[in-house]
Write a protein that holds these residues in place. Structure first.
Motif, PDB file in Angstrom:
ATOM      1  N   ALA A  57       0.860  -1.187   0.000  1.00  0.00           N
ATOM      2  CA  ALA A  57       0.000   0.000   0.000  1.00  0.00           C
ATOM      3  C   ALA A  57       0.890   1.228   0.000  1.00  0.00           C
ATOM      4  CB  ALA A  57      -0.884   0.002   1.245  1.00  0.00           C
ATOM      5  N   ASP A  59       1.997   4.858   1.637  1.00  0.00           N
ATOM      6  CA  ASP A  59       1.892   5.544   2.925  1.00  0.00           C
ATOM      7  C   ASP A  59       1.754   7.062   2.759  1.00  0.00           C
ATOM      8  OD1 ASP A  59       4.442   6.138   2.213  1.00  0.00           O
ATOM      9  OD2 ASP A  59       5.408   4.942   3.769  1.00  0.00           O
ATOM     10  N   THR A 181      13.654  -4.226   7.617  1.00  0.00           N
ATOM     11  CA  THR A 181      12.563  -3.565   8.345  1.00  0.00           C
ATOM     12  C   THR A 181      12.291  -2.191   7.724  1.00  0.00           C
ATOM     13  OG1 THR A 181      14.268  -2.954   9.945  1.00  0.00           O
ATOM     14  CG2 THR A 181      12.748  -4.686  10.601  1.00  0.00           C
ATOM     15  N   SER A 184       8.656  -1.688   2.959  1.00  0.00           N
ATOM     16  CA  SER A 184       8.049  -2.897   2.376  1.00  0.00           C
ATOM     17  C   SER A 184       7.880  -3.976   3.436  1.00  0.00           C
ATOM     18  CB  SER A 184       8.925  -3.448   1.239  1.00  0.00           C
ATOM     19  OG  SER A 184       9.150  -2.460   0.263  1.00  0.00           O
ATOM     20  N   ARG A 204      18.219  -5.442  10.948  1.00  0.00           N
ATOM     21  CA  ARG A 204      19.585  -4.940  11.137  1.00  0.00           C
ATOM     22  C   ARG A 204      19.550  -3.602  11.865  1.00  0.00           C
ATOM     23  NH1 ARG A 204      23.306  -4.633   5.892  1.00  0.00           N
ATOM     24  NH2 ARG A 204      22.013  -2.817   5.414  1.00  0.00           N
ATOM     25  N   THR A 205      18.604  -2.776  11.476  1.00  0.00           N
ATOM     26  CA  THR A 205      18.447  -1.470  12.123  1.00  0.00           C
ATOM     27  C   THR A 205      16.952  -1.257  12.376  1.00  0.00           C
ATOM     28  OG1 THR A 205      20.211  -0.705  10.645  1.00  0.00           O
ATOM     29  CG2 THR A 205      19.085   0.974  11.946  1.00  0.00           C
ATOM     30  N   LYS A 290      15.977   8.114   8.696  1.00  0.00           N
ATOM     31  CA  LYS A 290      15.509   7.147   7.704  1.00  0.00           C
ATOM     32  C   LYS A 290      14.044   7.485   7.485  1.00  0.00           C
ATOM     33  CE  LYS A 290      18.200   3.058   9.051  1.00  0.00           C
ATOM     34  NZ  LYS A 290      18.690   2.412   7.840  1.00  0.00           N
ATOM     35  N   LEU A 314      21.153 -10.301   8.571  1.00  0.00           N
ATOM     36  CA  LEU A 314      21.505 -11.634   8.054  1.00  0.00           C
ATOM     37  C   LEU A 314      22.942 -11.581   7.545  1.00  0.00           C
ATOM     38  CD1 LEU A 314      20.767 -14.521   7.138  1.00  0.00           C
ATOM     39  CD2 LEU A 314      19.939 -13.521   5.001  1.00  0.00           C
TER      40      LEU A 314
HETATM   41  P1  NAP Z   1      14.514  -0.051   2.303  1.00  0.00           P
HETATM   42  O1  NAP Z   1      13.770   1.052   2.917  1.00  0.00           O
HETATM   43  O2  NAP Z   1      15.759   0.257   1.567  1.00  0.00           O
HETATM   44  O3  NAP Z   1      14.795  -1.094   3.443  1.00  0.00           O
HETATM   45  C1  NAP Z   1      15.686  -2.150   3.265  1.00  0.00           C
HETATM   46  C2  NAP Z   1      15.782  -2.892   4.553  1.00  0.00           C
HETATM   47  O4  NAP Z   1      16.617  -4.033   4.359  1.00  0.00           O
HETATM   48  C3  NAP Z   1      16.404  -2.081   5.683  1.00  0.00           C
HETATM   49  O5  NAP Z   1      15.708  -2.326   6.856  1.00  0.00           O
HETATM   50  C4  NAP Z   1      17.827  -2.630   5.722  1.00  0.00           C
HETATM   51  O6  NAP Z   1      18.458  -2.492   6.969  1.00  0.00           O
HETATM   52  C5  NAP Z   1      17.517  -4.073   5.448  1.00  0.00           C
HETATM   53  N1  NAP Z   1      18.678  -4.918   5.130  1.00  0.00           N
HETATM   54  C6  NAP Z   1      19.563  -4.807   4.119  1.00  0.00           C
HETATM   55  N2  NAP Z   1      20.478  -5.786   4.197  1.00  0.00           N
HETATM   56  C7  NAP Z   1      20.153  -6.534   5.284  1.00  0.00           C
HETATM   57  C8  NAP Z   1      20.710  -7.676   5.916  1.00  0.00           C
HETATM   58  N3  NAP Z   1      21.796  -8.284   5.440  1.00  0.00           N
HETATM   59  N4  NAP Z   1      20.103  -8.170   7.014  1.00  0.00           N
HETATM   60  C9  NAP Z   1      18.995  -7.581   7.518  1.00  0.00           C
HETATM   61  N5  NAP Z   1      18.438  -6.506   6.981  1.00  0.00           N
HETATM   62  C10 NAP Z   1      19.016  -5.979   5.875  1.00  0.00           C
HETATM   63  O7  NAP Z   1      13.609  -0.894   1.279  1.00  0.00           O
HETATM   64  P2  NAP Z   1      12.027  -1.000   1.167  1.00  0.00           P
HETATM   65  O8  NAP Z   1      11.414  -1.353   2.457  1.00  0.00           O
HETATM   66  O9  NAP Z   1      11.729  -1.861   0.002  1.00  0.00           O
HETATM   67  O10 NAP Z   1      11.589   0.460   0.847  1.00  0.00           O
HETATM   68  C11 NAP Z   1      12.226   1.191  -0.168  1.00  0.00           C
HETATM   69  C12 NAP Z   1      11.457   2.433  -0.416  1.00  0.00           C
HETATM   70  O11 NAP Z   1      10.315   2.077  -1.165  1.00  0.00           O
HETATM   71  C13 NAP Z   1      10.855   3.122   0.782  1.00  0.00           C
HETATM   72  O12 NAP Z   1      11.668   3.855   1.560  1.00  0.00           O
HETATM   73  C14 NAP Z   1       9.771   3.913   0.140  1.00  0.00           C
HETATM   74  O13 NAP Z   1      10.262   5.077  -0.450  1.00  0.00           O
HETATM   75  C15 NAP Z   1       9.297   2.943  -0.873  1.00  0.00           C
HETATM   76  N6  NAP Z   1       8.146   2.221  -0.349  1.00  0.00           N
HETATM   77  C16 NAP Z   1       7.064   2.967  -0.136  1.00  0.00           C
HETATM   78  C17 NAP Z   1       5.959   2.377   0.359  1.00  0.00           C
HETATM   79  C18 NAP Z   1       4.823   3.256   0.585  1.00  0.00           C
HETATM   80  O14 NAP Z   1       4.020   2.967   1.405  1.00  0.00           O
HETATM   81  N7  NAP Z   1       4.706   4.379  -0.147  1.00  0.00           N
HETATM   82  C19 NAP Z   1       5.934   1.037   0.659  1.00  0.00           C
HETATM   83  C20 NAP Z   1       7.055   0.284   0.423  1.00  0.00           C
HETATM   84  C21 NAP Z   1       8.175   0.889  -0.092  1.00  0.00           C
HETATM   85  P3  NAP Z   1      19.313  -1.165   7.321  1.00  0.00           P
HETATM   86  O15 NAP Z   1      18.285  -0.170   7.758  1.00  0.00           O
HETATM   87  O16 NAP Z   1      20.226  -1.589   8.399  1.00  0.00           O
HETATM   88  O17 NAP Z   1      20.024  -0.749   6.089  1.00  0.00           O
END
Ligand code: NAP
Length: 504
Positions: A57, A59, A181, A184, A204-205, A290, A314
């Motif tokens: 969805a 946000d 975390t 997504s 991780r964070t 973040k 991981l």
């Molecule tokens: P993200 O915000 O880049 O989050 C990636 C996650 O993976 C982080 O928590 C990161 O931890 C973790 N990670 C990476 N390597 C890891 C490891 N080896 N072990 C454990 N955790 C690890 O990616 P995303 O959640 O796909 O979101 C990307 C962007 O998409 C969002 O910021 C947003 O702009 C957009 N999005 C928007 C919506 C919405 O509602 N509009 C929904 C989903 C996505 P660290 O924090 O430690 O790096």
């Protein structure tokens, strides 16, 4: 396919997400019909096509997360789910007659600037074409990122990324490891928790999570928005205005976010009763550093009996065992990566070869930079939609996209005014000045000072993704192309030589 070889168009748009579709609408409105939209998938939607994971969805409230020129009085909820957003984009495609311009299953493989002909040569999976102007609307959330985890290749179970959800994989009763975390993952966790056997979340964070004030938009509201468009407009303006007022806390006075941080902490405390888990879930950086996540069901899902939190990243996979950085071992049948996208290393950049024979990726090896988020020096007549430093921390990207579309339309107008075979190449000094100013402002922002590492920052720690101001300011600075910031290139057709004119 054969008849398309050597086809020439005025404008080639890459991608049919919000950016590409918006570009198509604005080009048509500017009277330009000689353009194509090259889309690698079989349907429109971009990231809203690819991301179909359970719980997906937006946000940002729908009345703000939609085009100003294509309002939808019928949004069913304040925050829409992916199916509604995707359906909206399909409707936009039909309403504005865009389908005739779109080439589906047409992935761009290479873009090369022809300095003699002053046009782009575009190699695609369906043949080659040329274009006077390329509008790259590939977006920052297009190519999933899976971290390089030792032993992952040897994992015998199922592995997929949140943006490539395998809907044929039956989660029922399975031991699922969710990695990450981010925005997504926190939507996926509550959506799949009731179905899976065991869910282990690798954090991780920790993230700051605020409540999501989501509700059904009532029939009365929808009726009003249909019958009295002014009510719809007012709603959008209100949503926009509130977010504009929040900007200075992110960009100038991060200390002001302290109150929001306390609200987020209280939100967690209401649900997570165990102090040890609360400590694990509490970030050690300033909220906003973040992206702030919005969810009412993430924390409740973590309290369920079949969910484990591993407060560590991981690190390694050994057979079916997942090993966290703190040594915790977890058995899993499937690994789902919610690990984000290639944002600061824009994948299309590797495919774009400019006037100097180098790729955009090579030019950007120290970090992405462009003039007004749109033009990189040495890449004439090439515009990016959601280019460097055009992202937002707290509002709707559609506002930024529309501002960049204004810039695109003015760019075309300038080319028309100059007349003949002509191209505009951003002057290196103008690109430098724009980015120096931007990075200077960035120093005070919460993204740079909040004490976190985020996907806003590139490998060198430079913030090349977010705009350090309000959306209205961005709109103002992208209202028109300033010719003095560009070099005007002209092809002398006979000699095949290129002349560079000093811009007026
Ligand atoms: P993200 O915000 O880049 O989050 C990636 C996650 O993976 C982080 O928590 C990161 O931890 C973790 N990670 C990476 N390597 C890891 C490891 N080896 N072990 C454990 N955790 C690890 O990616 P995303 O959640 O796909 O979101 C990307 C962007 O998409 C969002 O910021 C947003 O702009 C957009 N999005 C928007 C919506 C919405 O509602 N509009 C929904 C989903 C996505 P660290 O924090 O430690 O790096």
């Amino acid at each position: 396919m054969a008849e398309r070889e050597h086809e020439h168009v005025r404008v080639a748009v890459i991608g049919s997400g919000f950016g590409g579709l918006g570009a198509a609408v604005r080009l048509r409105r500017a009277g330009i019909t000689d353009f194509v939209v090259l889309e690698r998938r079989e349907a429109v939607g971009g990231t809203w096509h690819d991301n179909s994971y359970p719980g997906c969805a937006c946000d940002v409230p729908s009345h703000l997360y939609s085009f100003s020129f294509a309002p939808n009085p019928q949004w069913p909820r304040s925050f829409s789910g992916q199916p509604h957003i995707r359906a909206y984009l399909e409707r936009v495609t039909d309403t504005f007659g865009l389908r005739q311009h779109i080439r589906f299953n047409c992935e761009v493989q290479q873009l090369t600037w022809d300095t003699d002909e002053l046009h782009w040569v575009i190699e695609t999976g369906q043949g080659t074409l040329t274009a006077d102007l390329v509008v790259s609307a590939t977006g920052p959330l297009s190519d999933p990122k899976i971290p390089d985890i030792p032993g992952l290749d040897g994992f015998k179970g199922k592995v997929f990324h949140s943006a490539q959800w395998d809907h044929d994989y039956d989660l029922r009763g399975k031991r699922i490891a969710m990695i990450g975390t981010g925005a997504s993952a926190i939507q996926i966790v509550p959506a799949i928790q009731p179905t899976v056997g065991r869910l282990t979340l690798f954090q991780r964070t920790p993230a700051w999570v605020m409540p999501r004030v989501d509700r059904r938009i009532t029939g009365v509201e929808r009726w009003l928005h249909t019958m009295l468009p002014a009510t719809r407009y007012l709603r959008r303006q209100l949503l926009w205005g509130i977010r504009e007022l929040q900007v200075s806390a992110f960009t100038k006075r991060p200390a002001e976010l302290g109150l929001v941080q306390r609200l987020a902490a209280a939100h967690m405390k209401r649900v997570i009763k165990d102090p040890q888990t609360r400590r694990q879930l509490t970030p050690d950086y300033r909220i906003g550093c973040k992206r702030i996540l919005l969810s009412n069901d993430f924390y409740p899902a973590l309290t369920k009996e079949n969910v484990d939190l591993v407060a560590s990243g991981l690190r390694e996979v050994r057979g079916s065992t997942l090993v966290a950085a703190d040594g915790t071992e977890t058995e899993a049948d499937a690994i789902i990566f919610g690990t984000g996208f290639h944002v600061t290393d824009m994948p299309i950049a590797k495919k774009v070869k400019g006037a100097n024979g180098t790729t955009l990726a090579e030019e950007w090896k120290e970090g992405m930079e462009a003039l007004r988020g749109a033009s990189a020096a040495g890449f004439p007549n090439f515009l990016t939609i959601i280019g460097p430093n055009t992202g937002l921390g707290n509002s709707s990207m559609i506002l930024m996209i529309e501002a960049q579309l204004n810039y695109m339309v003015d760019f075309v107008r300038q080319l028309d005014t100059l007349g003949g075979k002509v191209a505009l190449d951003a002057r290196p000094a103008a690109v430098r000045a724009w980015n120096q100013h931007l990075q200077e402002r960035m120093k005070r922002t919460v993204w740079n000072t909040g004490g976190c590492d985020s996907w806003y920052l590139d490998a060198n720690g430079r913030n090349t993704t977010v705009w350090p101001g309000t959306t209205s300011e961005f709109r103002k600075v992208t209202k028109e192309v300033r010719l003095e910031e560009y070099e005007v290139l002209r092809a002398a057709a006979r000699q095949g030589a290129q002349q560079r004119e000093a811009a007026a």
